[in-house]
Motif scaffolding. Structure first.
Motif, PDB file in Angstrom:
ATOM      1  N   ASP A  20       0.817  -1.218   0.000  1.00 18.14           N
ATOM      2  CA  ASP A  20       0.000   0.000   0.000  1.00 18.14           C
ATOM      3  C   ASP A  20       0.849   1.265   0.000  1.00 18.14           C
ATOM      4  O   ASP A  20       0.328   2.356  -0.227  1.00 18.14           O
ATOM      5  N   SER A 271      -8.000   4.386  10.512  1.00 24.98           N
ATOM      6  CA  SER A 271      -6.706   3.829  10.131  1.00 24.98           C
ATOM      7  C   SER A 271      -5.598   4.793  10.547  1.00 24.98           C
ATOM      8  O   SER A 271      -5.815   6.000  10.646  1.00 24.98           O
ATOM      9  N   ARG A 403     -10.193  -2.231   4.336  1.00 27.84           N
ATOM     10  CA  ARG A 403      -9.000  -1.891   3.569  1.00 27.84           C
ATOM     11  C   ARG A 403      -9.397  -1.066   2.356  1.00 27.84           C
ATOM     12  O   ARG A 403     -10.534  -1.166   1.881  1.00 27.84           O
ATOM     13  N   GLY A 416      -3.649   1.032   4.055  1.00 28.48           N
ATOM     14  CA  GLY A 416      -3.470   0.066   5.134  1.00 28.48           C
ATOM     15  C   GLY A 416      -4.820  -0.524   5.503  1.00 28.48           C
ATOM     16  O   GLY A 416      -5.608  -0.879   4.623  1.00 28.48           O
TER      17      GLY A 416
END
Length: 428
Positions: A20, A271, A403, A416
């Motif tokens: 990512d 996140s 995600r 992430g």
């Protein structure tokens, strides 16, 4: 000076193509390890680049970051760094990109510097990246709003009359927003069964997730001022994945007449890495056609939506994960720019670090719905999991992981994940 978004850029760090965090991303976060206090970092491959260490070695000394540099990189949140303004964010991202390029030996040829500046992400503890003084949750997916309207109101008139005219939202509880990896305790509250004469108090029986994204405010505004749509994105630092945990039974009993309260305020998860709006620039797309055309102050001419693939995994305790939803952020009917402009249209002031969540992101297909409420259609069609069990709502021990990533020209820009495990209610 190379464009940090150039898809041909390569780093001297070995980065898997499925990562990512390639050199074109460089999201910001806050981490700590046992021998170091909290400090700001940038994600690159499997590593976190310690910005405080980079500053200590003098690599930012020629940048105009003000008198607080390098101390601004040794903080528990990104708020002070974000408050430096967009020129500072861009200058730091540009310099980090230069230092990590495959043809720049400034870091790569110095083992001592590398040892101080690079830490494996597996060895750090990520902190909540910002301290939000305020949090607003919107309701901006037309598919989600239509589905909820069909379930709880007249299916022929699923959308309320105002929905296509204004970005609907409410002010949530900022203190209970936690970073990915933090467990979420099932809330207690009042619930009333449809056939009951009176409510009861106890653990929610309809605990749900809501797949959302949130943008982080990067620039203050003054009380009484408005922010025109063409300048709205000047006030956005970047985006995070966002799980707006919801207790549907508590919410459905309490929300009339003032809206969400205890059914929402027990926890939201974000996140840890904030992907900047600059890194997302190559992934702009037009949003859905808006009918009727919004009022002039909300009318947008440019592309303000972003092509971000999203998925939700549900993993029972001691079992494998099932991906229960795949959708895309570009489905959002109301864009972030419209949300921010509408928020400020009455003179409400914005503060650096404030979080604005999108509302549940649902797509047009049955496998693209962003909540258990929709996926199981209010409990009438339970969702099968790979271990043979089913879910209508979340059980204790369930872990939800969300995600997201963009992909174009061989470059993957990811967020992430945001992950949380459901704990039993207090007193259970």
């Amino acid at each position: 000076m190379a464009n940090p978004n150039d898809p041909t850029l390569r780093s001297w760090i070995d980065i898997p193509p499925t990562s990512d965090f390639p050199i074109q991303n460089l999201p910001f976060g806050v981490f700590e390890i046992e021998e170091r206090g909290p400090r700001l970092g940038v994600a690159i491959g499997d590593y976190a680049l310690d910005l405080y260490a980079v500053a200590q070695f003098g690599y930012f000394s020629d940048l105009d970051l003000g008198p607080k540099m390098p101390k601004v990189f040794r903080r528990r949140t990104l708020n002070q760094f974000i408050a430096l303004g967009r020129p500072a964010w861009r200058a730091v991202r540009q310099r980090v990109s230069e230092l990590l390029r495959h043809d720049n030996p400034a870091l790569s040829s110095n083992p001592e510097v590398m040892r101080e500046c690079l830490v494996r992400q597996s060895e750090v503890r990520m902190l909540r990246p910002v301290k939000p003084h305020n949090y607003t949750d919107f309701y901006s997916s037309i598919e989600h709003a239509t589905n909820v309207g069909m379930m709880f109101r007249d299916p022929a008139n699923a959308l309320l009359p105002n929905w296509r005219h204004i970005p609907i939202g409410y002010h949530g509880r900022a203190s209970s927003i936690v970073v990915s990896g933090t467990d979420i305790r099932r809330p207690n509250g009042q619930r009333k069964a449809p056939d009951a004469d009176a409510p009861t108090f106890g653990p929610s029986q309809q605990l749900d997730f809501e797949l959302e994204m949130a943008f982080v405010v990067g620039k203050n505004s003054t009380l009484g001022d408005t922010i025109p749509l063409q300048y709205a994105e000047d006030h956005i630092f970047g985006l995070v994945l966002f799980n707006d945990w919801s207790a549907r039974d508590i919410q459905s009993w309490e929300y009339v007449p003032l809206g969400p309260f205890l059914g929402k305020s027990f926890g939201c998860s974000i996140s840890p890495w904030i992907v900047t709006l600059d890194a997302l620039e190559p992934f702009r797309v037009p949003g859905p056609v808006q009918e009727p055309e919004p009022l002039l102050y909300l009318r947008q001419l440019d592309a303000h939506n972003f092509d971000i693939n999203l998925e939700v995994g549900l993993q029972p305790a001691d079992s494998a994960e099932t991906v229960v939803s795949r959708t895309n952020f570009q489905h959002m009917y109301w864009s972030m720019a419209q949300q921010l402009t509408h928020q400020s249209s009455n003179g409400c002031n914005l503060e650096v670090g404030d979080l604005y969540a999108s509302g549940t992101i649902s797509g047009p297909t049955p496998d693209s719905l962003g909540s258990m409420l929709e996926l199981a259609w209010r409990g009438t069609r339970p969702v099968p999991l790979v271990d043979g069990s089913e879910r209508s709502f979340l059980l204790d021990g369930d872990t939800v992981a969300m995600r997201g990533y963009c992909e174009k020209d061989g470059v993957r820009i990811g967020f992430g994940e945001v992950r949380g495990t459901v704990l039993p209610a207090a007193g259970s």
